[in-house]
Design a protein around this motif. Structure first.
Motif, short mmCIF file in Angstrom:
data_model
loop_
_atom_site.label_atom_id
_atom_site.label_comp_id
_atom_site.label_asym_id
_atom_site.label_seq_id
_atom_site.Cartn_x
_atom_site.Cartn_y
_atom_site.Cartn_z
N SER A 55 -16.11 20.42 14.23
CA SER A 55 -16.35 19.80 12.86
C SER A 55 -17.66 20.54 12.13
CB SER A 55 -16.42 18.36 12.94
OG SER A 55 -17.43 17.78 13.54
N ASN A 56 -17.50 20.68 10.97
CA ASN A 56 -18.73 20.88 10.13
C ASN A 56 -18.39 20.61 8.86
OD1 ASN A 56 -17.16 22.85 8.79
ND2 ASN A 56 -17.97 24.66 9.74
N GLU A 57 -19.38 20.49 7.72
CA GLU A 57 -19.32 20.17 6.55
C GLU A 57 -17.97 20.42 5.79
OE1 GLU A 57 -22.86 22.62 6.07
OE2 GLU A 57 -21.93 21.41 7.53
N LEU A 58 -17.43 21.50 6.19
CA LEU A 58 -16.36 22.09 5.40
C LEU A 58 -14.92 21.61 6.07
CD1 LEU A 58 -17.59 25.67 4.90
CD2 LEU A 58 -17.80 24.01 3.24
N SER A 99 -12.66 20.27 9.74
CA SER A 99 -12.67 20.06 11.29
C SER A 99 -11.29 20.68 12.04
CB SER A 99 -12.50 18.54 11.65
OG SER A 99 -11.32 18.02 11.26
N SER A 110 -18.66 30.33 3.14
CA SER A 110 -18.71 30.04 4.42
C SER A 110 -17.13 29.53 4.94
CB SER A 110 -19.79 28.92 5.04
OG SER A 110 -20.26 28.38 3.89
N PRO A 124 -14.50 26.85 7.47
CA PRO A 124 -14.52 25.82 8.17
C PRO A 124 -14.12 25.95 9.50
CG PRO A 124 -12.26 26.32 6.73
CD PRO A 124 -13.27 27.09 6.23
N PRO A 156 -19.94 24.96 14.09
CA PRO A 156 -19.41 23.63 14.13
C PRO A 156 -20.25 22.96 15.25
CG PRO A 156 -18.01 25.08 14.71
CD PRO A 156 -19.08 26.02 14.19
N SER A 157 -20.08 21.55 15.19
CA SER A 157 -20.39 20.90 16.49
C SER A 157 -18.96 20.90 17.38
CB SER A 157 -20.65 19.31 16.13
OG SER A 157 -19.59 18.73 15.62
#
Length: 419
Positions: A402-405, A407, A323, A325, A355-356
């Protein structure tokens, strides 16, 4: 105060269901032994029909000499290393919630011919009639040493005109008409079909018949070669792969075995079926699993298993779909608008997982209770809309992802032109 005008509600059109329809149907086909027989259809329908195949009323499944696959609106059946026993009526059936339709064809697999007219290890001897004064006439065909593979079916044909009181004799022992030894007539041919040849059938097989000229015999000399046996084993094993999301993936391997093994693919110990983005194919000893536009959900352990009556083998490889970022791909640095007008700012972005998305001004997340501000987010596009722009709307607006990988963020400066 004039009430606001409401937009009419959007009415979704219902999906129209369509019964399956074959735009290209099956056609009768004749092929030679050891060739690849290919059957194809084109079928449409809504929802997409499920396709199944059968031979002489018995369902055909993926594996062994059968290769089933689909692409777009077509469905295909390929038969590898074809034999006379593959002859028959093949049917393709397409089914969905609106109904089912079928198309059929006759497949005829012809065996190679020799002076003895061999068909699927089938021997044929033409009778030469001799008339002599004796009440008994014996005609013997020349002895031809012919190898017949153990486990195959065997049909002997003797061309005897006006024959009666037919007997088939193996090494001096008369054969009874049975499931293993089937007597038959085809025109002026007397036939004997041996369902499954064993070493017992090696030697002299004679067709004996009574004719107007007397007693006639036709003799066949058969040599049964032992059935070869080889457990499946890998010549080339599939390899593990790391790919980016959206890439195509191919797992390829080569497997030898005699008889040709039945093969199945599994993902995380679950059998894989053909889908619009997963294709299974075979070419001789080469087997391929193809995944189109791989996603993170396709990551896992992929196993191929091959088996025949002499053994089995398996190999496992892994797939890791990487995946990404979040990243802002496009956002203007400056925009301007006149007071009282509407303003839209759009930013394109990427990232997996999705991402958010936030629009921020002066440390506050928009719309922040102000009905003039509206944020519209799509798969890869976020749009900030401001209606009835005021002079104090000027300033810096920041798009944050932003996501877990990771921002990312970028800022656009809004200018309000003086009237």
């Amino acid at each position: 105060m004039i009430p606001p005008i409401k937009s009419p509600k959007r009415v979704m059109s219902p999906t129209l269901e369509k019964k399956p329809f074959f735009s290209a149907v099956l056609r009768d086909i004749t092929a030679s032994c050891d060739s690849i027989v290919k059957l194809s259809v084109k079928v449409t329908g809504e929802p997409k029909p499920a396709v199944s195949w059968s031979k002489d009323g018995k369902a055909i499944s993926q594996g062994g000499k059968y290769e089933l696959f689909e692409d777009q609106c077509s469905a295909h059946l390929e038969i590898y290393e074809s034999e006379v026993s593959d002859s028959g009526v093949y049917k393709c059936t397409a089914t969905n919630s609106s109904g089912a339709v079928s198309t059929s064809c006759t497949v005829t697999v012809q065996a190679p011919k020799s002076s003895a007219m061999i068909s699927e290890e089938v021997l044929r001897k033409e009778m030469i009639h001799e008339e002599i004064r004796s009440s008994v006439t014996e005609v013997k065909s020349s002895e031809i040493q012919k190898s017949v593979r153990e486990g195959q079916s065997l049909t002997l044909r003797a061309n005897i005109h006006g024959a009666s009181n037919i007997k088939w004799i193996l090494n001096g022992q008369q054969l009874a008409n049975s499931e293993q030894y089937r007597y038959g007539v085809s025109g002026s041919d007397q036939t004997l079909t041996i369902r499954c040849v064993t070493q017992r059938e090696q030697g002299i097989i004679t067709c004996q018949a009574q004719t107007e000229q007397g007693l006639v015999r036709c003799q066949f000399n058969t040599d049964v070669t032992p059935k070869s046996s080889e457990a499946p084993h890998f010549l080339v094993q599939p390899r593990s792969q790391n790919v980016d999301q959206g890439q195509n993936v191919m797992f390829t391997c080569e497997i030898a075995g005699d008889p040709s093994p039945e093969v199945e693919w599994l993902k995380d110990n679950t059998i894989i079926c053909v889908t619009p983005n997963i294709k299974l194919s075979r070419s001789k000893n080469s087997y391929t699993l193809e995944i189109c536009e791989a996603t993170v959900a396709d990551s896992g352990k992929y196993t191929i298993k091959a088996r025949n009556q002499f053994g089995q083998c398996s190999a496992t490889s892994s797939l890791n779909v990487l995946s990404t970022p979040p990243k802002i791909e496009a956002l203007p640095q400056h925009v301007s608008a006149e007071p009282g007008k509407s303003l839209s700012v759009a930013g394109m972005f990427s990232g997996d997982p999705a991402p958010s998305v936030q629009w921020v001004r002066s440390g506050r997340t928009l719309p922040n209770g102000d009905e003039r501000f509206h944020v519209d987010n799509a798969a890869d596009l976020s749009t900030l809309m401001i209606s009835a722009v005021k002079e104090d709307d000027a300033g810096a607006y920041t798009l944050r992802l932003s996501n877990e990988l990771g921002s990312d963020s970028a800022t656009v400066n809004v200018h309000i032109r003086s009237m």
